[in-house]
Design a protein around this motif. Structure first.
Motif, PDB file in Angstrom:
ATOM      1  N   VAL A 268       0.836  -1.196   0.000  1.00 39.95           N
ATOM      2  CA  VAL A 268       0.000   0.000   0.000  1.00 39.95           C
ATOM      3  C   VAL A 268       0.877   1.256   0.000  1.00 39.95           C
ATOM      4  CG1 VAL A 268      -1.710   1.287   1.338  1.00 39.95           C
ATOM      5  CG2 VAL A 268      -1.898  -1.206   1.144  1.00 39.95           C
ATOM      6  N   PHE A 269       1.943   1.246   0.809  1.00 36.05           N
ATOM      7  CA  PHE A 269       2.840   2.411   0.899  1.00 36.05           C
ATOM      8  C   PHE A 269       3.994   2.276  -0.092  1.00 36.05           C
ATOM      9  CE2 PHE A 269       6.580   4.546   2.834  1.00 36.05           C
ATOM     10  CZ  PHE A 269       6.075   5.835   2.876  1.00 36.05           C
ATOM     11  N   LYS A 270       4.169   3.324  -0.907  1.00 34.34           N
ATOM     12  CA  LYS A 270       5.285   3.307  -1.860  1.00 34.34           C
ATOM     13  C   LYS A 270       6.034   4.636  -1.841  1.00 34.34           C
ATOM     14  CE  LYS A 270       3.495  -0.207  -5.046  1.00 34.34           C
ATOM     15  NZ  LYS A 270       2.065  -0.300  -4.713  1.00 34.34           N
ATOM     16  N   GLY A 271       5.753   5.486  -0.834  1.00 34.91           N
ATOM     17  CA  GLY A 271       6.302   6.841  -0.786  1.00 34.91           C
ATOM     18  C   GLY A 271       7.779   6.903  -0.410  1.00 34.91           C
ATOM     19  N   ILE A 272       8.324   8.125  -0.512  1.00 40.05           N
ATOM     20  CA  ILE A 272       9.693   8.394  -0.078  1.00 40.05           C
ATOM     21  C   ILE A 272       9.628   8.744   1.415  1.00 40.05           C
ATOM     22  CG2 ILE A 272      11.699   9.915  -0.443  1.00 40.05           C
ATOM     23  CD1 ILE A 272      10.317  10.440  -3.289  1.00 40.05           C
ATOM     24  N   GLY A 273      10.661   8.441   2.163  1.00 39.83           N
ATOM     25  CA  GLY A 273      10.661   8.766   3.589  1.00 39.83           C
ATOM     26  C   GLY A 273       9.663   7.916   4.350  1.00 39.83           C
ATOM     27  N   ASN A 274       9.069   8.487   5.402  1.00 39.14           N
ATOM     28  CA  ASN A 274       8.147   7.755   6.262  1.00 39.14           C
ATOM     29  C   ASN A 274       6.703   8.151   5.945  1.00 39.14           C
ATOM     30  OD1 ASN A 274       7.277   6.093   8.395  1.00 39.14           O
ATOM     31  ND2 ASN A 274       8.981   6.749   9.693  1.00 39.14           N
ATOM     32  N   HIS A 275       5.735   7.396   6.455  1.00 36.25           N
ATOM     33  CA  HIS A 275       4.327   7.742   6.248  1.00 36.25           C
ATOM     34  C   HIS A 275       3.948   8.910   7.156  1.00 36.25           C
ATOM     35  CE1 HIS A 275      -0.125   7.194   6.313  1.00 36.25           C
ATOM     36  NE2 HIS A 275       0.095   6.862   5.049  1.00 36.25           N
ATOM     37  N   ALA A 276       3.156   9.863   6.618  1.00 37.42           N
ATOM     38  CA  ALA A 276       2.853  11.103   7.351  1.00 37.42           C
ATOM     39  C   ALA A 276       1.981  10.833   8.587  1.00 37.42           C
ATOM     40  CB  ALA A 276       2.155  12.095   6.417  1.00 37.42           C
ATOM     41  N   ASP A 277       0.923  10.056   8.428  1.00 43.94           N
ATOM     42  CA  ASP A 277      -0.027   9.873   9.534  1.00 43.94           C
ATOM     43  C   ASP A 277       0.369   8.756  10.489  1.00 43.94           C
ATOM     44  OD1 ASP A 277      -1.610  11.886   8.471  1.00 43.94           O
ATOM     45  OD2 ASP A 277      -2.708  10.481   7.178  1.00 43.94           O
ATOM     46  N   TYR A 278       0.950   7.678   9.956  1.00 45.33           N
ATOM     47  CA  TYR A 278       1.326   6.535  10.796  1.00 45.33           C
ATOM     48  C   TYR A 278       2.797   6.207  10.576  1.00 45.33           C
ATOM     49  CZ  TYR A 278      -3.759   6.185  10.679  1.00 45.33           C
ATOM     50  OH  TYR A 278      -5.096   6.475  10.738  1.00 45.33           O
ATOM     51  N   PRO A 279       3.716   7.063  11.095  1.00 50.41           N
ATOM     52  CA  PRO A 279       5.143   6.812  10.855  1.00 50.41           C
ATOM     53  C   PRO A 279       5.603   5.530  11.548  1.00 50.41           C
ATOM     54  CG  PRO A 279       4.827   8.567  12.455  1.00 50.41           C
ATOM     55  CD  PRO A 279       3.468   8.227  11.936  1.00 50.41           C
ATOM     56  N   ALA A 280       6.346   4.713  10.810  1.00 50.75           N
ATOM     57  CA  ALA A 280       6.893   3.473  11.368  1.00 50.75           C
ATOM     58  C   ALA A 280       8.208   3.759  12.080  1.00 50.75           C
ATOM     59  CB  ALA A 280       7.111   2.473  10.238  1.00 50.75           C
ATOM     60  N   ASP A 281       8.648   2.815  12.924  1.00 47.12           N
ATOM     61  CA  ASP A 281       9.955   2.953  13.579  1.00 47.12           C
ATOM     62  C   ASP A 281      11.075   2.856  12.549  1.00 47.12           C
ATOM     63  OD1 ASP A 281       8.898   3.202  16.209  1.00 47.12           O
ATOM     64  OD2 ASP A 281       8.525   1.042  16.239  1.00 47.12           O
ATOM     65  N   LEU A 282      10.785   2.148  11.453  1.00 44.85           N
ATOM     66  CA  LEU A 282      11.784   1.988  10.388  1.00 44.85           C
ATOM     67  C   LEU A 282      11.054   1.784   9.055  1.00 44.85           C
ATOM     68  CD1 LEU A 282      14.894   1.438   9.731  1.00 44.85           C
ATOM     69  CD2 LEU A 282      14.297  -0.993   9.900  1.00 44.85           C
ATOM     70  N   VAL A 283      11.581   2.393   7.974  1.00 43.49           N
ATOM     71  CA  VAL A 283      11.006   2.156   6.646  1.00 43.49           C
ATOM     72  C   VAL A 283      12.088   1.543   5.759  1.00 43.49           C
ATOM     73  CG1 VAL A 283       9.751   3.169   4.688  1.00 43.49           C
ATOM     74  CG2 VAL A 283       9.589   4.224   6.943  1.00 43.49           C
ATOM     75  N   VAL A 284      11.760   0.463   5.068  1.00 40.75           N
ATOM     76  CA  VAL A 284      12.720  -0.216   4.182  1.00 40.75           C
ATOM     77  C   VAL A 284      12.046  -0.518   2.849  1.00 40.75           C
ATOM     78  CG1 VAL A 284      14.061  -1.260   6.066  1.00 40.75           C
ATOM     79  CG2 VAL A 284      12.071  -2.470   5.125  1.00 40.75           C
ATOM     80  N   ASN A 285      12.857  -0.905   1.869  1.00 43.81           N
ATOM     81  CA  ASN A 285      12.303  -1.148   0.530  1.00 43.81           C
ATOM     82  C   ASN A 285      11.686  -2.535   0.354  1.00 43.81           C
ATOM     83  OD1 ASN A 285      12.867   1.405  -0.571  1.00 43.81           O
ATOM     84  ND2 ASN A 285      15.022   0.829  -0.823  1.00 43.81           N
ATOM     85  N   SER A 286      12.152  -3.496   1.170  1.00 38.11           N
ATOM     86  CA  SER A 286      11.694  -4.870   0.966  1.00 38.11           C
ATOM     87  C   SER A 286      11.689  -5.638   2.279  1.00 38.11           C
ATOM     88  CB  SER A 286      12.625  -5.586  -0.022  1.00 38.11           C
ATOM     89  OG  SER A 286      13.918  -5.693   0.565  1.00 38.11           O
ATOM     90  N   VAL A 287      11.038  -6.789   2.270  1.00 35.46           N
ATOM     91  CA  VAL A 287      11.006  -7.648   3.455  1.00 35.46           C
ATOM     92  C   VAL A 287      12.425  -8.133   3.769  1.00 35.46           C
ATOM     93  CG1 VAL A 287      10.068  -9.796   4.414  1.00 35.46           C
ATOM     94  CG2 VAL A 287       8.624  -8.359   2.979  1.00 35.46           C
ATOM     95  N   GLU A 288      13.225  -8.408   2.710  1.00 30.92           N
ATOM     96  CA  GLU A 288      14.599  -8.874   2.921  1.00 30.92           C
ATOM     97  C   GLU A 288      15.391  -7.842   3.728  1.00 30.92           C
ATOM     98  OE1 GLU A 288      13.059  -8.929  -0.036  1.00 30.92           O
ATOM     99  OE2 GLU A 288      12.758 -11.095  -0.098  1.00 30.92           O
ATOM    100  N   GLU A 289      15.231  -6.572   3.349  1.00 23.04           N
ATOM    101  CA  GLU A 289      15.928  -5.495   4.081  1.00 23.04           C
ATOM    102  C   GLU A 289      15.514  -5.482   5.542  1.00 23.04           C
ATOM    103  OE1 GLU A 289      16.117  -1.259   2.960  1.00 23.04           O
ATOM    104  OE2 GLU A 289      16.298  -1.954   0.887  1.00 23.04           O
ATOM    105  N   ALA A 290      14.207  -5.710   5.773  1.00 23.99           N
ATOM    106  CA  ALA A 290      13.699  -5.714   7.143  1.00 23.99           C
ATOM    107  C   ALA A 290      14.350  -6.847   7.938  1.00 23.99           C
ATOM    108  CB  ALA A 290      12.174  -5.877   7.135  1.00 23.99           C
TER     109      ALA A 290
END
Lengths: 301, 301
Positions: A268-290
């Motif tokens: 659902v999220f494909k933006g740059i940086g973090n989500h405005a309303d529900y910022p995560a502790d960490l944002v990564v490009n893929s599950v592997e990165e996570a």
């Protein structure tokens, strides 16, 4: 030690089957207990409706899911609707091949046409919306007896309330929450009392508490296999990896400690940086990165 | 002389086919012009959309209906959806047999995947609500190009707005108006601008004016066959026989002179006496009773 668990929204098949599928796909043994689906919390309602006539709605085998949880008098909406001639005026335009022919074979203690439906469970995404909305309006308006006089609404449970989710199509697809909006809007228009319902599923913090409890159980049983004494420590940290800010990240935030939220740019999220309303502790490009992040973090701390 | 006309809501087949069916059933020659269906007024929009890509939705053969009206670039939603892989995430759970295979054979001037849909017509009751609501949300949000960026909503037309109607089941069944409520509620939730639409059909007085005009045309052509001169007199009285107070009787009341409304106790209304909110000029138990009344009245006055 790092344990991996899957909270799957899709659902519609029993956890035992999903565990088998996942074991095959991942090449690791996954126990049914390790699979938490949207409808898994319905298990907690077995005591209340164990022997009652209930209707299970959704793709896959919703009747089999509920039967495995211990409900003894379940009908899928496919089978339920087939008990009432002409209940779906569009049926002649639909040439379905039933996906779950075995659901019908479940032994029913009662004749569903004369017995009141005591509760309705939306287990997975409904497939045939025109029929399902019609039949649910019939059940809910009449207190569980389609075609009869108006009566008190039986309880209605949804496994989740996701309005949209990311699938293969470039734009998000409508989910169970959209079905709920459609059903509720029509019901409230044709009925004097507003539709009452309970939605399980993310972002409800209950789901995260439930997952934490399940994790503790699994860990305890594994621990007992290794050594027979000692108390389990509560978790220092639990990672939520998700692709939906309003559902996955919002839910983990609400659940608070020990949850740490990681938002992937894969859904659902494909933006740059973090989500405005529900910022995560960490944002990564893929599950592997996570996963790489978690492995680094847990091996060094 | 008494003329008989049929205003049929169901629809989904061209007036020419319906006239043939009715002629067979009634044993009287019925001309296509004598059949006014919910979607008949769409004919008036041919000039505006004659060469544009439009999508036709509903049971039966919505594409063929619109093609007969003169629209040259029509796709049924079945065929339109099949141009977009994965647009319906529930498709794998649906094993439809296509009811209108010939619709697909209509020559299309353009590739629908790259061309914007200019308007959407809900011709008859939609059958596959989950797909139709999804695809319509895609079309309406993106200005006619599913999967692309948000853009201005193309016009949306409904043949009627009946929330419920009486069919074979003891309780009323949900109609096109219920589908409109479902689509609108979801669209308004996922989109910033509210859904815009136009509903034709009863109780809109336009339908009654249109019927009156059509009756006059038929009468004039019959009159010209008999004698070549003379002006037609406007109608002294036109009878509306209907089973739905809020739609049939309400519409006839709004249309005013020369309409006389007769409510039958054969459908939505089954009460004693007259309807409280939309009282008819006459209430009878059956269509036969209504016809008897009209014959007596017209032969004696």
């Amino acid at each position: 030690m790092i344990y991996c668990f899957s909270i799957v929204i899709g659902g519609g098949v029993p956890e035992s089957e999903r565990a088998k599928e996942l074991s095959k796909q991942l090449g690791v043994d996954i126990l049914p207990l390790q699979v938490i689906q949207g409808h898994t919390p319905f298990r907690e309602l077995v005591k209340r409706y164990e022997d009652d006539l209930i209707v299970a709605v959704g793709k896959g085998a919703p009747g089999r899911v509920m039967t495995e949880y211990g409900f003894k008098n379940v009908l899928s909406i496919d089978d339920y609707a087939s008990c009432f001639p002409n209940i779906d005026p569009l049926a002649q335009y639909k040439k379905w091949t039933k996906m779950q022919p075995t659901d019908r074979e479940m032994a029913l203690r009662t004749d569903p046409c004369s017995q009141r439906v005591q509760a309705v469970f939306i287990v997975s995404d409904p497939v045939d919306w025109s029929r399902d909305i019609q039949v649910l309006c019939d059940i809910l308006r009449t207190g569980g007896l389609p075609g009869r006089e108006i009566a008190h609404q039986p309880p209605l449970f949804f496994a989740n309330d996701d309005i949209a989710y990311q699938a293969l199509f470039p734009a998000e697809r409508l989910g169970m929450g959209a079905f709920r909006i459609a059903l509720e809007s029509i019901f409230n228009r044709i009925h004097t009392n507003n539709m009452e319902y309970t939605s399980y599923g993310k972002p409800n913090p209950f789901v995260f508490k439930n997952a934490e409890n399940v994790l503790l159980q699994v860990l305890q049983s594994a621990y007992n296999n290794i050594q027979s004494s000692g108390e389990m420590q509560p978790f220092k940290r639990l990672y939520m990896i998700g692709d939906n800010p309003s559902v996955d990240i919002n839910g983990a935030k609400q659940a608070g400690h020990p949850w740490f939220s990681i938002l992937t740019r894969t859904g659902v999220f494909k933006g740059i940086g973090n989500h405005a309303d529900y910022p995560a502790d960490l944002v990564v490009n893929s599950v592997e990165e996570a996963v790489d992040y978690i492995l680094r973090k847990e091996h060094t701390s």
